[in-house]
Design a protein around this motif. Sequence first.
Motif, PDB file in Angstrom:
ATOM      1  N   GLN A 153      14.696   7.020  -6.834  1.00  0.00           N
ATOM      2  CA  GLN A 153      14.034   6.256  -7.883  1.00  0.00           C
ATOM      3  C   GLN A 153      13.548   4.904  -7.382  1.00  0.00           C
ATOM      4  O   GLN A 153      12.712   4.263  -8.017  1.00  0.00           O
ATOM      5  CB  GLN A 153      14.985   6.087  -9.067  1.00  0.00           C
ATOM      6  N   THR A 154      14.065   4.452  -6.244  1.00  0.00           N
ATOM      7  CA  THR A 154      13.636   3.175  -5.666  1.00  0.00           C
ATOM      8  C   THR A 154      12.479   3.352  -4.689  1.00  0.00           C
ATOM      9  O   THR A 154      11.984   2.373  -4.130  1.00  0.00           O
ATOM     10  CB  THR A 154      14.805   2.492  -4.930  1.00  0.00           C
ATOM     11  N   MET A 155      12.071   4.591  -4.485  1.00  0.00           N
ATOM     12  CA  MET A 155      11.005   4.871  -3.537  1.00  0.00           C
ATOM     13  C   MET A 155       9.630   4.667  -4.169  1.00  0.00           C
ATOM     14  O   MET A 155       9.510   4.309  -5.338  1.00  0.00           O
ATOM     15  CB  MET A 155      11.141   6.309  -3.006  1.00  0.00           C
ATOM     16  N   HIS A 156       8.603   4.938  -3.401  1.00  0.00           N
ATOM     17  CA  HIS A 156       7.216   4.894  -3.857  1.00  0.00           C
ATOM     18  C   HIS A 156       6.571   6.243  -3.556  1.00  0.00           C
ATOM     19  O   HIS A 156       7.028   6.972  -2.678  1.00  0.00           O
ATOM     20  CB  HIS A 156       6.441   3.791  -3.134  1.00  0.00           C
ATOM     21  N   PRO A 157       5.496   6.588  -4.253  1.00  0.00           N
ATOM     22  CA  PRO A 157       4.827   7.864  -3.979  1.00  0.00           C
ATOM     23  C   PRO A 157       4.158   7.925  -2.610  1.00  0.00           C
ATOM     24  O   PRO A 157       3.800   9.002  -2.145  1.00  0.00           O
ATOM     25  CB  PRO A 157       3.797   7.991  -5.102  1.00  0.00           C
ATOM     26  N   ALA A 158       4.008   6.783  -1.959  1.00  0.00           N
ATOM     27  CA  ALA A 158       3.510   6.728  -0.581  1.00  0.00           C
ATOM     28  C   ALA A 158       4.402   5.794   0.214  1.00  0.00           C
ATOM     29  O   ALA A 158       4.760   4.713  -0.268  1.00  0.00           O
ATOM     30  CB  ALA A 158       2.063   6.260  -0.524  1.00  0.00           C
ATOM     31  N   GLU A 159       4.809   6.200   1.416  1.00  0.00           N
ATOM     32  CA  GLU A 159       5.731   5.428   2.245  1.00  0.00           C
ATOM     33  C   GLU A 159       5.205   5.381   3.683  1.00  0.00           C
ATOM     34  O   GLU A 159       4.460   6.275   4.110  1.00  0.00           O
ATOM     35  CB  GLU A 159       7.113   6.091   2.274  1.00  0.00           C
ATOM     36  N   TRP A 160       5.613   4.370   4.415  1.00  0.00           N
ATOM     37  CA  TRP A 160       5.351   4.337   5.847  1.00  0.00           C
ATOM     38  C   TRP A 160       6.572   4.843   6.577  1.00  0.00           C
ATOM     39  O   TRP A 160       7.675   4.304   6.410  1.00  0.00           O
ATOM     40  CB  TRP A 160       4.987   2.942   6.321  1.00  0.00           C
ATOM     41  N   ASP A 161       6.429   5.886   7.375  1.00  0.00           N
ATOM     42  CA  ASP A 161       7.525   6.440   8.165  1.00  0.00           C
ATOM     43  C   ASP A 161       7.421   5.846   9.566  1.00  0.00           C
ATOM     44  O   ASP A 161       6.612   6.299  10.384  1.00  0.00           O
ATOM     45  CB  ASP A 161       7.414   7.964   8.202  1.00  0.00           C
ATOM     46  N   ALA A 162       8.246   4.838   9.819  1.00  0.00           N
ATOM     47  CA  ALA A 162       8.180   4.150  11.111  1.00  0.00           C
ATOM     48  C   ALA A 162       8.646   5.041  12.244  1.00  0.00           C
ATOM     49  O   ALA A 162       8.182   4.917  13.376  1.00  0.00           O
ATOM     50  CB  ALA A 162       9.024   2.871  11.063  1.00  0.00           C
ATOM     51  N   GLY A 163       9.588   5.932  11.959  1.00  0.00           N
ATOM     52  CA  GLY A 163      10.101   6.807  13.006  1.00  0.00           C
ATOM     53  C   GLY A 163       9.059   7.765  13.542  1.00  0.00           C
ATOM     54  O   GLY A 163       8.936   7.954  14.758  1.00  0.00           O
ATOM     55  N   HIS A 164       8.277   8.366  12.642  1.00  0.00           N
ATOM     56  CA  HIS A 164       7.243   9.309  13.055  1.00  0.00           C
ATOM     57  C   HIS A 164       5.861   8.661  13.133  1.00  0.00           C
ATOM     58  O   HIS A 164       4.891   9.321  13.493  1.00  0.00           O
ATOM     59  CB  HIS A 164       7.186  10.495  12.088  1.00  0.00           C
ATOM     60  N   GLN A 165       5.779   7.393  12.751  1.00  0.00           N
ATOM     61  CA  GLN A 165       4.527   6.643  12.808  1.00  0.00           C
ATOM     62  C   GLN A 165       3.413   7.332  12.017  1.00  0.00           C
ATOM     63  O   GLN A 165       2.311   7.594  12.519  1.00  0.00           O
ATOM     64  CB  GLN A 165       4.095   6.410  14.262  1.00  0.00           C
ATOM     65  N   LEU A 166       3.726   7.632  10.770  1.00  0.00           N
ATOM     66  CA  LEU A 166       2.738   8.246   9.889  1.00  0.00           C
ATOM     67  C   LEU A 166       3.037   7.891   8.435  1.00  0.00           C
ATOM     68  O   LEU A 166       4.062   7.282   8.115  1.00  0.00           O
ATOM     69  CB  LEU A 166       2.693   9.768  10.083  1.00  0.00           C
ATOM     70  N   ILE A 167       2.128   8.280   7.554  1.00  0.00           N
ATOM     71  CA  ILE A 167       2.282   8.040   6.124  1.00  0.00           C
ATOM     72  C   ILE A 167       2.943   9.255   5.480  1.00  0.00           C
ATOM     73  O   ILE A 167       2.565  10.394   5.761  1.00  0.00           O
ATOM     74  CB  ILE A 167       0.903   7.797   5.468  1.00  0.00           C
ATOM     75  N   LYS A 168       3.922   9.002   4.632  1.00  0.00           N
ATOM     76  CA  LYS A 168       4.527  10.062   3.841  1.00  0.00           C
ATOM     77  C   LYS A 168       4.022   9.943   2.410  1.00  0.00           C
ATOM     78  O   LYS A 168       4.023   8.853   1.837  1.00  0.00           O
ATOM     79  CB  LYS A 168       6.050   9.960   3.864  1.00  0.00           C
ATOM     80  N   VAL A 169       3.603  11.067   1.848  1.00  0.00           N
ATOM     81  CA  VAL A 169       3.076  11.080   0.484  1.00  0.00           C
ATOM     82  C   VAL A 169       3.843  12.106  -0.333  1.00  0.00           C
ATOM     83  O   VAL A 169       4.053  13.243   0.108  1.00  0.00           O
ATOM     84  CB  VAL A 169       1.568  11.404   0.473  1.00  0.00           C
ATOM     85  N   HIS A 170       4.258  11.693  -1.545  1.00  0.00           N
ATOM     86  CA  HIS A 170       5.026  12.549  -2.443  1.00  0.00           C
ATOM     87  C   HIS A 170       4.200  12.800  -3.713  1.00  0.00           C
ATOM     88  O   HIS A 170       4.337  12.066  -4.702  1.00  0.00           O
ATOM     89  CB  HIS A 170       6.350  11.898  -2.801  1.00  0.00           C
ATOM     90  N   PRO A 171       3.346  13.809  -3.737  1.00  0.00           N
ATOM     91  CA  PRO A 171       2.422  14.010  -4.860  1.00  0.00           C
ATOM     92  C   PRO A 171       3.107  14.280  -6.200  1.00  0.00           C
ATOM     93  O   PRO A 171       2.527  14.013  -7.256  1.00  0.00           O
ATOM     94  CB  PRO A 171       1.593  15.226  -4.421  1.00  0.00           C
ATOM     95  N   LEU A 172       4.331  14.826  -6.175  1.00  0.00           N
ATOM     96  CA  LEU A 172       5.049  15.144  -7.417  1.00  0.00           C
ATOM     97  C   LEU A 172       6.063  14.064  -7.778  1.00  0.00           C
ATOM     98  O   LEU A 172       6.969  14.303  -8.578  1.00  0.00           O
ATOM     99  CB  LEU A 172       5.775  16.484  -7.281  1.00  0.00           C
TER     100      LEU A 172
END
Length: 252
Positions: A153-172
């Motif tokens: 619940q503290t997350m956002h629908p889009a995140e920066w993944d520093a470990g994999h160096q990419l954007i994570k998107v949670h459409p649902l």
Amino acid sequence: MALPLESQVADLRRYLPEHSVGETLALLADHFPGRASFSTSFGLEDQIITHFIFENDLPIRVFTLDTGRNFQETYSTWNKTLLRYGKSIEVFAPNGAAIEELTRQKGPNSFYESIENRKECCNIRKVEPLARALAGQQVWVTGIRAEQSQNRQTMHPAEWDAGHQLIKVHPLFDWTWEQAWNFAQVHGIPVNPLHQKGFVSIGCAPCTRAIAPGEDFRAGRWWWEDAAAKECGLHTTAAHQGLDPVVEQMPG
């Protein structure tokens, strides 16, 4: 959208709440051609996202991590999904030599003995294959929903993944369980039968159980461990250039 890649997270955070799942996935496919991937573990949320991608013929790569310890019901859902959509799903499996060595040294169920052993198994069966799957990608689409846990619940629908160096998107991200379930029923989406047996979060068979009414969504995962330790390494990112930190548990 803005460049460099990391700066686009803020743009996506503004975009996603105002647009549908289909619109979000179409945007990702258009702006990150050949560099957007979706990971499915064949749970309810993942099946819905797979439906959007396959039904709209979106050029988003769909892959799964076959840990070798999945439920038979999960493999059955996988097969039904292939038949339903006629599309392929890429498979990433653990390194065979690493599995053989782990089993030789510690046996097939060492993950029950300590958190360290369990994380070692997760690393071999999930984390390393995921790194191979995401190599060269710019966007990783997941089935994470805010409702799944207090931490999410503290997350956002889009995140920066520093470990994999990419954007994570949670459409649902803002969907409820009831909303997801109803959508799957209306659209004839193959659903893992374990969901009707009390399994809401589905992972490896030895490490997942059904939950009782009122239990936390994640209570069925690694139930013998303290709740604070329930993380396998798939969804762990750090704060980076002013973006919010995320320490998250795997979706399935």
